[in-house]
Design a protein around this motif. Structure first.
Motif, short mmCIF file in Angstrom:
data_model
loop_
_atom_site.label_atom_id
_atom_site.label_comp_id
_atom_site.label_asym_id
_atom_site.label_seq_id
_atom_site.Cartn_x
_atom_site.Cartn_y
_atom_site.Cartn_z
N PRO A 287 0.82 -1.15 -0.12
CA PRO A 287 0.10 0.07 -0.11
C PRO A 287 0.99 1.17 -0.02
O PRO A 287 1.68 1.37 1.04
N SER B 62 -4.71 7.71 5.19
CA SER B 62 -4.10 6.57 6.06
C SER B 62 -4.19 5.46 5.25
O SER B 62 -4.90 5.42 4.24
N HIS B 63 -3.18 4.62 5.33
CA HIS B 63 -3.52 3.32 4.96
C HIS B 63 -3.20 2.30 5.75
O HIS B 63 -2.50 2.43 6.78
N GLY B 64 -3.58 0.84 5.74
CA GLY B 64 -3.42 0.01 6.73
C GLY B 64 -3.42 -1.43 5.80
O GLY B 64 -4.16 -1.49 4.93
#
Lengths: 414, 481
Positions: A338, A350-352
């Motif tokens: 990501p 945001s990424h996760g």
């Protein structure tokens, strides 16, 4: 490498006879070359066998309408249907909703071939037809429009390349369901490139359904261009196929756009599923949401690469991205990347991502209440998938896909 | 702005002056790089033949390699033939007292809270050898010697402990590893060597500061740390004071070999010359750092605070080979003006039940570009591996960039891997809260950034942590408004 040559040779042969409009793409393709392992974008997707064994063999096959029946879930559903059979858009059988235009798309020619994926270029060189859909301003198409891409590979290894276009006028609304439908057990190589343009305040809901076929090598690419206030929703469901690559590129080229990308993939033995997405925020005040979930089983392999770009001056961008994976076997692999690239400061991004197995405590909870291990596992996996399937709007599609996933997850050993 | 701040503002915004130059005399290799240069270096250092052969092998390999260009950094091509690869360390022009030192530099020292003696050492003032660092260094050497800890320069180790060097050199970072590691292997000038015997807990933090002959080890530094079973050491590299070095390219290699149940903590504070406001000059910091947890229950912890250099390009990595071994990476990278950083880590899980943790905090200011790039790889046999990564970016100003490139590769179903990243700016409400309570905007920003980085700064040894906090404030100077 004999095979790369064979595909290359095939392409080079074309150079003599293809129309002017396709020359640019061909030259660019010859310039960048076919992707190999050292290409960052194809790092985890090995194509050697494909070049060696499939691409050279593939050719056009005879089309026998008698072999063809609709996938069952569409038969019963109240929809409009368009067929593309082995690369040819069938204008005669097309059930076109009143108020919109659908024509055969046979104009190739990427405006600027630079920077495109090699398979996009290959598609631009090879595609035979597709449909060109225009929805006029302020018009809402009530029933979903199903585009069935039939690849008949019953009698020999087959090849199909299509290119679709959709233009949404101002404030127009449309739901499309793109269905990959394979006939026969031979191998096949097919590509599909779609270009969508959404004018101001238009809404396009698109469903990409890849739940059919074995032994197929499929390349699918979407290029979406959004104007101010438009909403684009995509749902990509990948359950079958030998090797699949989905490129989903969305450009938010104006303010107040909204993009929602949802995806679910399930790779079993010998399957390879690769999802690449790009969400490009070019102007301020737009939102994007992305959630891809995957289950990998047997020797199944999953690849996810999600890019979010926030260009300079694209202030007030909200962008979320998440990728979650469950591995059911020790031979299964997942590669996820990501990626955030941000050049504006007043943004929230945001990424996760996660990868793991089922939560032992949750399993224990269910088992302590009398559920068998298999049932408990299937139950949890279904719950994992339902976060995505619950978002599917057309009821018939939702029911069908939920059942299909349920069936896949409950069947045989884990 | 107070007068103190004005001075600093001028200092930080002014052009780099070569306050001191090294008088290069005879002991210098001619410009350029070929096998003779490598032989020259090896000869000058009186190295045994096997080391020369090792260097030559690295050099021949390097010649076949291509310079990598995948990092998210831009710099003009480096002319490797335009570099002087060896010049014997010459004493710098010594000043007789602090009065002769650039007053602005002193102001910076003051702000960082550096002791008077250290200020002298750093600015090249002659110090009384008896009462100062030498005596300190000797006392430490005695204590370490009793425990069997070896801590010396690399060349000294080649002479005194050739068997250790021969066994471990290149065991973690092979000479063929990457372009800059190969270059370093061929032409490294000197560096540090550290050996902790079995079961010994090193009683003090080992810092290159105490090893006086470590000064000016040059641009191709090589560090090797070996921790025997059950030992512990905390190693400090760098220094919070601004380091003005005229070498533009720094390609160092750090190798750490950690055996069973041993623990190594490696902390770096890097504050090299970042170039001027337009990005002219400044250090290219292209470093290969890697540790291997070779035995079970071993632990390695990297902590880095990166504020300097015009380009920082490094990934301190952990190979978790032993079962139950642990890798940690804590990083703060601050970029201002035209600085670029592409930094992160690699966690390679090979052993069973290995754990790793990544906490990376990036702060981009001005027109700088800050990238996190990291890999978490769980190999097939790494049952029960666990990773948690957190990468946050803070953007200050509308012209900077923050980028995240995490690679997560999982080949084992029992692994649990989590990654999360956020990007945002300092909240206006946070600033307002501070200013409302009488804290000026600049201090408020420093306060908030320090809070944001606290998780990492807490990992630093005490005295480093205090200095690092001040350093952050200093780097952010002038970023408000």
């Amino acid at each position: 490498m004999q095979a790369t040559l064979s595909l290359k040779e095939k392409i080079e042969e074309l150079r003599e006879k293809i129309p002017e409009a396709r020359i640019n793409a061909l030259d660019e393709l010859l310039h960048v070359g076919l992707p190999a392992r050292k290409h960052e974008e194809y790092k985890y997707t090995p194509l050697t066998r494909f070049y060696e064994e499939i691409s050279g063999k593939a050719g056009k096959t005879e089309i026998r309408p008698d072999r063809y029946t609709d996938p069952e879930f569409i038969l019963k559903a109240d929809t409009h249907k368009l067929y593309i059979i082995n690369g040819m858009f069938d204008a005669e059988t097309a059930d076109i909703p009143k108020g919109i235009t659908v024509k055969t798309n046979d104009t190739p020619g990427l405006k600027n071939p630079k920077g495109h994926d090699a398979f996009d270029l290959l598609n631009d060189v090879l595609f035979t037809s597709g449909c060109n859909i225009m929805v006029p301003a302020n018009f809402t198409v009530e029933k979903p429009l199903v585009i069935i891409n039939v690849i008949d590979k019953a009698s020999s290894v087959s090849e199909s390349h299509i290119s679709n276009r959709i233009h949404m006028g101002q404030n127009a609304e449309l739901t499309i369901i793109e269905v990959q439908h394979y006939i026969g057990e031979n191998e096949s190589f097919d590509s599909s490139v779609s270009n969508y343009h959404l004018e101001k305040d238009a809404r396009l809901n698109s469903y990409t359904v890849q739940v059919d076929g074995n032994n197929n090598y499929h390349y699918n690419s979407h290029h979406v261009h959004q104007e101010s206030g438009s909403v684009y929703n995509n749902f990509t469901m990948t359950l079958s196929g030998k090797m699949l690559r989905n490129n989903h590129n969305v450009t938010l080229d104006d303010s107040h756009c909204e993009t929602n990308l949802l995806g679910f993939y399930f790779a079993d033995d010998q399957q390879h599923i690769d999802n690449h997405t790009t969400v490009d925020h070019r102007k301020p005040d737009s939102n994007s949401n992305e959630l891809y979930k995957g289950i990998l089983k047997g020797t199944g392999k999953g690849v996810f690469n999600g890019k979010i770009y926030v260009r300079p001056h694209a202030q007030n961008t909200l962008a979320y991205q998440s990728n979650k994976n469950i591995l059911l076997s020790d031979e299964a692999t997942v590669h996820t990347k990501p990626q955030l690239e941000i050049w504006a400061d007043d943004v929230k991004c945001s990424h996760g991502c996660t990868a793991g197995q089922l939560d032992n405590e949750a399993l224990f909870y269910l088992r302590s209440r009398g559920l068998s291990e298999d049932y408990a596992k299937a139950y949890l996996l279904n719950a994992f998938a339902s976060e995505i399937t619950d978002e599917i709007k057309p009821a018939f599609l939702k029911d069908y896909l939920s059942d299909l996933i349920h069936h896949k997850l409950s069947s045989n050993d884990r | 702005m107070s007068s103190d701040n004005q001075i600093l503002e001028e200092f930080t915004s002014k052009e780099y002056e070569h306050g001191w130059t090294v008088d290069l005399e005879s002991d210098q290799a001619p410009k350029g790089l070929n096998e003779d240069t490598v032989r020259f270096i090896s000869h000058k250092k009186n190295e045994p033949d096997w080391l020369l052969q090792w260097r030559l092998k690295a050099f021949r390999h390097w010649q076949k390699m291509e310079e990598p260009n995948w990092a998210n950094v831009n710099y003009p091509a480096i002319d490797y033939q335009d570099i002087i690869y060896y010049s014997a360390p010459k004493p710098k022009k010594e000043l007789s007292s602090l009065d002769e030192v650039d007053p602005e530099l002193l102001a910076t020292f003051e702000k960082l809270g550096i002791s008077l003696d250290e200020q002298k050492r750093l600015s090249g003032v002659a110090v009384d050898a008896v009462i100062d660092s030498v005596s300190v260094a000797t006392t430490f050497k005695d204590t370490l010697g009793k425990l069997g800890v070896i801590f010396c320069s690399f060349s000294e180790a080649v002479k005194e402990h050739p068997e250790l060097i021969r066994e471990y050199l290149g065991s973690v970072v092979p000479m063929t590893d990457n372009y800059f590691a190969a270059l370093n292997s061929a032409v490294f000038s000197d560096g540090s060597f550290c050996y902790i015997p079995k079961g010994v807990r090193c009683p003090m933090e080992l810092s290159t500061y105490f090893r006086i002959n470590a000064a000016n080890t040059g641009q191709f530094e090589r560090t090797l740390i070996i921790a025997e079973e059950g030992s512990y050491v905390s190693y400090l590299e760098g220094c919070t004071a601004p380091m003005r070095d005229e070498n533009q390219l720094h390609a160092a290699v750090v190798e750490i070999y950690v055996k069973g149940s041993a623990e190594v903590k490696y902390s770096t504070v890097q504050n090299w010359y970042p170039g001027n406001k337009e990005g002219v000059g400044g250090i290219y910091n292209f470093v290969t750092k890697r540790a291997i947890c070779a035995g079970d229950h071993a632990k390695i912890s990297w902590t880095q605070v990166e504020t300097g250099s015009s380009i920082t390009w490094k990934y301190p990595s952990c190979i978790l080979k032993g079962d139950y071994s642990i890798g940690e990476f804590y990083s703060v990278a601050v970029t201002n003006n035209m600085q670029q950083a592409d930094t992160g880590t690699k966690m390679i899980h090979i052993g069973k039940h290995t754990r790793s943790r990544i906490v990376s905090k990036g702060v981009s200011v001005g027109r700088s570009q800050n990238s996190y790039r990291g890999q978490v790889k769980i190999t097939k046999k790494a049952d029960g591996a666990r990773n948690f990564s957190q990468c946050d970016s803070l953007l200050m100003g509308s012209q900077c960039g923050a980028h995240t490139f995490p690679y997560i590769d999982v080949e084992n179903k029992s692994a649990q891997v989590e990654h999360e990243a956020t990007t945002s700016k300092i909240g206006e409400d946070q600033i307002f809260y501070c200013t409302q309570r009488g804290i000026d905007e600049e201090s408020a920003v420093a306060l908030i950034v320090n809070g944001y980085c606290k998780e990492v700064l807490n990992q630093l040894p005490m005295e480093f942590a205090v200095e690092a906090q001040k350093l952050l404030a200093l780097t952010l100077e002038g970023s408000v408004g």
